[in-house]
Design an enzyme around this catalytic site. Sequence first.
Site, short mmCIF file in Angstrom:
data_model
loop_
_atom_site.label_atom_id
_atom_site.label_comp_id
_atom_site.label_asym_id
_atom_site.label_seq_id
_atom_site.Cartn_x
_atom_site.Cartn_y
_atom_site.Cartn_z
N LYS A 70 -23.78 17.24 -16.24
CA LYS A 70 -24.58 15.49 -17.02
C LYS A 70 -23.65 15.01 -16.38
O LYS A 70 -22.52 14.86 -16.19
CB LYS A 70 -23.48 15.91 -18.81
CG LYS A 70 -24.43 14.96 -19.48
CD LYS A 70 -25.44 15.94 -20.02
CE LYS A 70 -26.62 15.24 -20.82
NZ LYS A 70 -28.14 14.93 -21.61
N ASP A 117 -30.92 10.42 -19.56
CA ASP A 117 -30.25 10.90 -21.16
C ASP A 117 -31.19 9.47 -22.15
O ASP A 117 -31.26 8.41 -22.11
CB ASP A 117 -29.34 11.44 -21.61
CG ASP A 117 -28.79 12.13 -22.45
OD1 ASP A 117 -29.19 13.41 -23.07
OD2 ASP A 117 -27.89 11.03 -23.23
P1 NDP Z 1 -33.23 6.71 -25.71
O1 NDP Z 1 -32.45 5.81 -25.26
O2 NDP Z 1 -34.44 6.89 -25.19
O3 NDP Z 1 -33.05 6.61 -27.20
C1 NDP Z 1 -31.58 6.43 -28.24
C2 NDP Z 1 -31.51 6.33 -29.51
O4 NDP Z 1 -30.72 6.54 -30.31
C3 NDP Z 1 -32.68 4.31 -29.85
O5 NDP Z 1 -32.87 4.49 -30.83
C4 NDP Z 1 -30.92 4.21 -29.81
O6 NDP Z 1 -30.82 2.42 -30.99
C5 NDP Z 1 -30.31 4.92 -30.62
N1 NDP Z 1 -28.79 4.57 -29.99
C6 NDP Z 1 -28.43 5.75 -29.33
N2 NDP Z 1 -26.68 5.71 -29.22
C7 NDP Z 1 -26.41 5.19 -30.52
C8 NDP Z 1 -25.71 5.18 -31.99
N3 NDP Z 1 -24.30 5.24 -30.84
N4 NDP Z 1 -25.18 4.69 -32.85
C9 NDP Z 1 -26.76 4.63 -33.46
N5 NDP Z 1 -27.48 5.02 -32.37
C10 NDP Z 1 -28.08 5.14 -31.29
O7 NDP Z 1 -32.31 8.01 -25.40
P2 NDP Z 1 -33.23 9.81 -26.10
O8 NDP Z 1 -34.12 9.62 -26.62
O9 NDP Z 1 -33.65 10.30 -24.39
O10 NDP Z 1 -31.43 10.65 -26.25
C11 NDP Z 1 -31.43 10.59 -27.50
C12 NDP Z 1 -30.15 11.59 -28.09
O11 NDP Z 1 -31.39 13.16 -27.87
C13 NDP Z 1 -29.38 12.25 -27.63
O12 NDP Z 1 -28.35 12.93 -28.23
C14 NDP Z 1 -30.10 12.65 -26.53
O13 NDP Z 1 -28.08 13.26 -25.44
C15 NDP Z 1 -30.54 13.81 -26.69
N6 NDP Z 1 -31.24 14.39 -26.21
C16 NDP Z 1 -32.24 13.98 -25.23
C17 NDP Z 1 -32.94 14.65 -24.46
C18 NDP Z 1 -34.16 13.85 -23.40
O14 NDP Z 1 -34.91 14.76 -22.53
N7 NDP Z 1 -34.00 12.78 -23.79
C19 NDP Z 1 -33.21 15.92 -24.30
C20 NDP Z 1 -32.31 16.50 -24.78
C21 NDP Z 1 -31.38 15.98 -26.05
P3 NDP Z 1 -30.44 1.22 -29.82
O15 NDP Z 1 -31.64 1.04 -28.77
O16 NDP Z 1 -30.32 0.73 -30.71
O17 NDP Z 1 -29.73 1.83 -29.03
O1 2IT Z 2 -29.54 16.56 -23.19
C1 2IT Z 2 -30.73 16.77 -21.99
O2 2IT Z 2 -30.91 18.15 -22.46
C2 2IT Z 2 -31.11 15.66 -21.45
N1 2IT Z 2 -30.50 14.90 -21.53
C3 2IT Z 2 -32.34 16.60 -20.77
C4 2IT Z 2 -31.53 17.60 -19.30
C5 2IT Z 2 -32.32 17.85 -18.37
O3 2IT Z 2 -32.01 17.90 -17.12
O4 2IT Z 2 -34.33 17.16 -18.17
#
Ligand code: NDP
Ligand code: 2IT
Length: 443
Positions: free
Chosen positions: A125, A165
């Site tokens: 990561k 992420d």
């Molecule tokens: P994005 O940046 O696309 O979206 C994040 C969302 O969560 C936004 O709505 C953001 O609001 C909110 N957010 C972020 N930080 C905070 C915080 N500290 N407090 C409250 N709200 C918060 O990220 P992703 O959708 O990609 O990721 C979301 C989660 O999913 C994370 O935990 C990530 O690690 C996990 N994840 C992501 C994957 C991926 O493929 N993208 C795969 C597996 C897991 P704001 O816009 O106001 O910051």
């Molecule tokens: O938390 C996660 O699994 C991710 N942000 C996606 C990682 C990836 O390599 O697609």
Amino acid sequence: MSYLERMREIVKVRNPHEDEFLQAVTEVIESLEPVFARFPEFEETNILERIIEPERQIIFRVPWVDDQGRVHVNRGFRVQYNSAIGPYKGGIRFHPSVNLSIIKFLGFSQVFKNALTGLPLGGGKGGADFDPKGKSEMEIMRFCQSFMTELYRHLGPDTDVPAGDIGVGAREVGYLFGQYRRICNEFTGVFTGKGLSYGGSLVRKEATGFGLVYFVSEMLKAQNKSFDQATVIVSGSGNVATYACQKAQELGAKVVAMSDSNGFIYDPEGIKLDTVKEIKEVQRERIKKYADIHKGARYTEGSRGIWQVPCDIALPCATQNEIYEEDAKALIKNGCYCVGEGANMPTTPSAIKLFLENSILFAPGKAANAGGVATSGLEMTQNSQRLPWSAEEVDSRLRTIMCNIYQDCAAAIDEYGLNSLVEAANIVGFVKVARAMLEQGVI
Ligand code: NDP
Ligand code: 2IT
């Protein structure tokens, strides 16, 4: 003191003040008793201490120039956690809260998640304490280029393959990949989540959210339940939240609330996802705007308020530690019977305990959100073959992978006599990586 107790002490002494990292490691260690009882060779070879220690941790300076000509410095990270079963694989997070503890907790969790997918993916990561909010397009590009100007030397399509992420989506991946390609004079699948015009996979954007809903559907099916007619709340409104909402709606659910870090919207008629996409993906605005457009909806300041909204199924898809004990109590009191973690570690340990004690169906993130990285694995395969697959092909493989993860975890519950999918996911992921390390000698 038992081996596992000793490991808990060692990890605390070695990583002081790293709360998120210790939280993630403690949960895994607490799951492992039946494994160490069954495989004495794991203790004899001190496999746990080796797995807890990252193979390599890189911390670097990221200097960049803003539109006014001022020079800023951010801190960049890449933790290459474990490559026993494949190249390091895991996302890059840009958020002001990023520090070593957060990147290590994410990297550690990624190792087991990636093992669960059944694909040859190690875990890693990375990220930076850079805040993309309020930055211009050119500032984002310059930051990404500076970040990659250091990181490139540690990457490679068979070495370490990052993805997005929080704060890193298609736009940032484009700038990061472009700079890598330019420096290395090499067009390879060194990044996933790429744009469709330069090697990205169809359905990667949707994959984490879709995969979450596929996994939760399997879990519900085992109890003769489904998303059809269910009332759902989804925290966040980023990549994972948006496509979890879309798939839940496709399966007949009514999603009534979504959020961002400022607050949440409640739409009793059901969230109009096109509006959310327009606000968040196109305009890069706040979710508050939704309530200005849809008069039947209400916006409330404060993101944690979302857990007070009555629902059948809750899908936390924003960030770590967003559901505390108080929030869990409110969910249970209001009739929620299922929680599926789209985010990484969104539920605090005491909230998880409460859910399990109250027989809430609980899908842990390591298993439930593995669809993103699984589809990244599929993107790597397509890049290696230099042959893209259709959306139907990728989606069907994603669905199969999520069903398999559920089945593997359900089988582990029987095999080890466990109480939850939390323990099962930790065990299935751990055993796979531990076996691979054992066979490769002291590494
Ligand atoms: P994005 O940046 O696309 O979206 C994040 C969302 O969560 C936004 O709505 C953001 O609001 C909110 N957010 C972020 N930080 C905070 C915080 N500290 N407090 C409250 N709200 C918060 O990220 P992703 O959708 O990609 O990721 C979301 C989660 O999913 C994370 O935990 C990530 O690690 C996990 N994840 C992501 C994957 C991926 O493929 N993208 C795969 C597996 C897991 P704001 O816009 O106001 O910051
Ligand atoms: O938390 C996660 O699994 C991710 N942000 C996606 C990682 C990836 O390599 O697609």
